[in-house]
Enzyme design. Structure first.
Site, PDB file in Angstrom:
ATOM      1  N   ASP A  98     -15.288 -42.986  14.761  1.00  0.00           N
ATOM      2  CA  ASP A  98     -14.543 -42.684  16.211  1.00  0.00           C
ATOM      3  C   ASP A  98     -15.091 -44.246  17.364  1.00  0.00           C
ATOM      4  O   ASP A  98     -15.542 -44.648  18.278  1.00  0.00           O
ATOM      5  CB  ASP A  98     -15.096 -42.109  17.107  1.00  0.00           C
ATOM      6  CG  ASP A  98     -14.258 -41.855  18.122  1.00  0.00           C
ATOM      7  OD1 ASP A  98     -12.855 -42.231  18.482  1.00  0.00           O
ATOM      8  OD2 ASP A  98     -14.150 -41.458  19.267  1.00  0.00           O
TER       9      ASP A  98
ATOM     10  N   ASN B 215     -12.608 -46.746  18.969  1.00  0.00           N
ATOM     11  CA  ASN B 215     -13.287 -45.518  20.181  1.00  0.00           C
ATOM     12  C   ASN B 215     -12.184 -44.698  20.237  1.00  0.00           C
ATOM     13  O   ASN B 215     -11.377 -45.599  21.701  1.00  0.00           O
ATOM     14  CB  ASN B 215     -14.826 -46.182  20.610  1.00  0.00           C
ATOM     15  CG  ASN B 215     -15.391 -45.433  21.425  1.00  0.00           C
ATOM     16  OD1 ASN B 215     -14.695 -45.347  22.293  1.00  0.00           O
ATOM     17  ND2 ASN B 215     -15.879 -44.374  20.229  1.00  0.00           N
TER      18      ASN B 215
ATOM     19  N   ASP C 139     -24.720 -35.724  14.665  1.00  0.00           N
ATOM     20  CA  ASP C 139     -26.067 -35.728  14.833  1.00  0.00           C
ATOM     21  C   ASP C 139     -26.632 -34.409  14.547  1.00  0.00           C
ATOM     22  O   ASP C 139     -27.979 -34.237  14.709  1.00  0.00           O
ATOM     23  CB  ASP C 139     -26.198 -36.422  16.338  1.00  0.00           C
ATOM     24  CG  ASP C 139     -25.573 -35.328  17.660  1.00  0.00           C
ATOM     25  OD1 ASP C 139     -24.664 -34.396  17.250  1.00  0.00           O
ATOM     26  OD2 ASP C 139     -25.515 -36.244  18.291  1.00  0.00           O
TER      27      ASP C 139
ATOM     28  N   ASP D  43     -14.223 -27.897  23.793  1.00  0.00           N
ATOM     29  CA  ASP D  43     -14.939 -26.965  22.946  1.00  0.00           C
ATOM     30  C   ASP D  43     -14.534 -26.179  24.185  1.00  0.00           C
ATOM     31  O   ASP D  43     -14.133 -24.589  23.052  1.00  0.00           O
ATOM     32  CB  ASP D  43     -16.451 -27.628  23.277  1.00  0.00           C
ATOM     33  CG  ASP D  43     -16.962 -28.877  22.124  1.00  0.00           C
ATOM     34  OD1 ASP D  43     -15.857 -29.042  21.950  1.00  0.00           O
ATOM     35  OD2 ASP D  43     -18.034 -28.236  21.151  1.00  0.00           O
TER      36      ASP D  43
ATOM     37  N   ARG E  71     -31.167 -35.272  20.744  1.00  0.00           N
ATOM     38  CA  ARG E  71     -31.377 -36.751  19.615  1.00  0.00           C
ATOM     39  C   ARG E  71     -32.866 -37.481  21.073  1.00  0.00           C
ATOM     40  O   ARG E  71     -32.131 -37.007  22.163  1.00  0.00           O
ATOM     41  CB  ARG E  71     -30.104 -36.825  20.256  1.00  0.00           C
ATOM     42  CG  ARG E  71     -29.159 -37.044  19.384  1.00  0.00           C
ATOM     43  CD  ARG E  71     -27.462 -37.819  19.399  1.00  0.00           C
ATOM     44  NE  ARG E  71     -28.255 -39.297  19.420  1.00  0.00           N
ATOM     45  CZ  ARG E  71     -26.907 -40.305  18.476  1.00  0.00           C
ATOM     46  NH1 ARG E  71     -26.614 -40.019  18.069  1.00  0.00           N
ATOM     47  NH2 ARG E  71     -27.410 -41.603  18.139  1.00  0.00           N
TER      48      ARG E  71
END
Length: 409
Positions: free
Chosen positions: A45, A73, A99, A183, A211
């Site tokens: 993206d 993006n 990730d 989501d 992260r």
């Protein structure tokens, strides 16, 4: 030559995902399900950190079928996921964040579960790495359940196995106008429309990675976006679930997890303009969807804050939020010989405030923490009635005269 349909398409939306992407893709390649049963559709993206280049390199050398799409993006995770979903050919789709990573047997176990049980959604146990993860719905493996009979509404992230026919039949896609809560909207609709949901609890299927740089695919967004997310989720539930206890229980999710934090300790740091704006944004949601049934599912301090939001009583709400922020335990007041427990949060039985006593009435689950509480309700009434009947029966037997002995002829 016809290529066989894969069992599962792994859709990966990736933005600025290095170096986490390396382990993410390695976890897909290591799946025990076998490379011929999997395809990967990865969407870069608009990354500038080498994410796109690494995806293309992986596609060239991987034993899996890998499609890489690179685009400008989009500003959030919904766009890349929808692009990937449109390209998917698998019987099932799994959304994997770039990730995070999969457990080695994740896809094999989840696909086997869906095929065996005939269910449309499968949840695999999640483990947090440097962050928390949902747990209450993973206490045991369940072949078939639904959103009304379990705690699955408390995990609405997209990292689940979905039967693609379900998604296509209902045109289920991620809302690209949302930058937070997309989501939840997608997954709740899938739960509600699914022919059953399965839970794989005996194997870690997904590692949710925190992260080190604090960056994630989802942008945190402003508080206004949180209200947008709550509104759409409430409307979805109201559209698909009739009024009554089932709807009330599901409404706890948007009220308690999406809306309530906007009136938590952070509310004390907001300026007066923002506080009033939050109350303004909440009003139509409270008017449309806040019911006594929803309130009964919440703890007293949560119920009190949302009651004051519904009543638009800013000053009283600030008092309640300050008490919440203090993390003090409200004293308990027991009445009716311990069968009613009121928690004395701010303005309890304050005539000027005029807040109904029921707002402060603890549910049995909350009341059990206080010594002296005696649980009431229908079950207790029935037990008392049964004991009384036994006592009456015993008394009757004691006073009944014995039958006269038979005389010989």
């Amino acid at each position: 030559m016809t290529v066989a349909q894969p069992d599962v398409t792994v859709v990966i939306g990736a933005y600025e995902a290095m170096p986490y992407l390396v382990e993410c893709l390695a976890s897909v390649e290591a799946q025990t399900i076998g490379p011929e049963r999997v395809e990967v559709v990865a969407v870069d993206d608009g990354s500038t950190d080498g994410t796109g280049e690494y995806l293309e390199e992986f596609a060239e050398r991987a034993s899996l079928r890998v499609t890489v799409i690179r685009q400008a993006n989009s500003g959030g995770p919904s766009g890349p996921r929808n692009v990937g979903l449109d390209k998917a050919r698998g019987r099932y789709v799994f959304f994997l964040d770039a990730d995070d990573r999969l457990g080695p047997e994740a896809l094999e176990r989840m696909v086997a579960m869906a095929d065996r049980a005939g269910t449309d959604v499968v949840l695999g146990r999640i483990e947090g790495v440097n962050r928390g993860a949902p747990k209450s719905m993973f206490d045991r493996t369940v072949e078939r359940t639904d959103v009304h009979s379990s705690n699955i509404m408390y995990t609405l992230s997209a990292q689940k196995l979905f039967r693609r026919a379900l998604l296509d039949r209902h045109g289920l896609r991620f809302d690209e106008s949302l930058y937070t809560g997309e989501d939840a909207l997608f997954t709740m609709e899938a739960y509600l429309r699914a022919n059953g949901v399965s839970v794989v609890a005996d194997h870690t299927c997904y590692y949710l990675v925190g992260r080190d740089d604090g960056k994630h695919v989802t942008k945190s967004g402003s508080y206004v976006l949180r209200f947008d997310s709550a509104r759409l989720l409430m409307h979805l539930i109201a559209d698909l679930v009739p009024e009554g206890p089932q709807r009330d229980r599901l409404m706890v999710r948007p009220f308690g997890i999406t809306l309530l934090p906007q009136f938590g300790p952070r509310f004390l740091k907001d300026g007066d303009r923002v506080r009033r704006r939050k109350l303004e944004l909440a009003k139509p949601l409270m008017d449309a969807h806040w019911t006594e049934g929803v309130a009964r599912h919440l703890k007293v301090e949560e119920r009190l804050r949302l009651h004051l939001v519904a009543e638009q009583r800013l000053e009283l709400l600030l008092d309640a939020v300050k008490f919440t922020a203090s993390k003090k335990q409200a004293p308990a007041l027991m009445e009716r010989r311990g069968r009613r427990v009121y928690l004395v949060y701010p303005h309890f039985r304050d005539r000027a405030a005029g807040i109904p006593d029921d707002v402060y009435l603890a549910t049995p689950r909350e009341a059990r923490a206080f010594p002296g509480y005696r649980e009431g309700g229908k079950a207790t009434v029935l037990r008392r009635a049964a004991r009384r009947a036994r006592r009456l029966l015993a008394s009757a037997e004691k006073v009944t005269p014995e039958a006269p002995a038979a005389t010989a002829a």
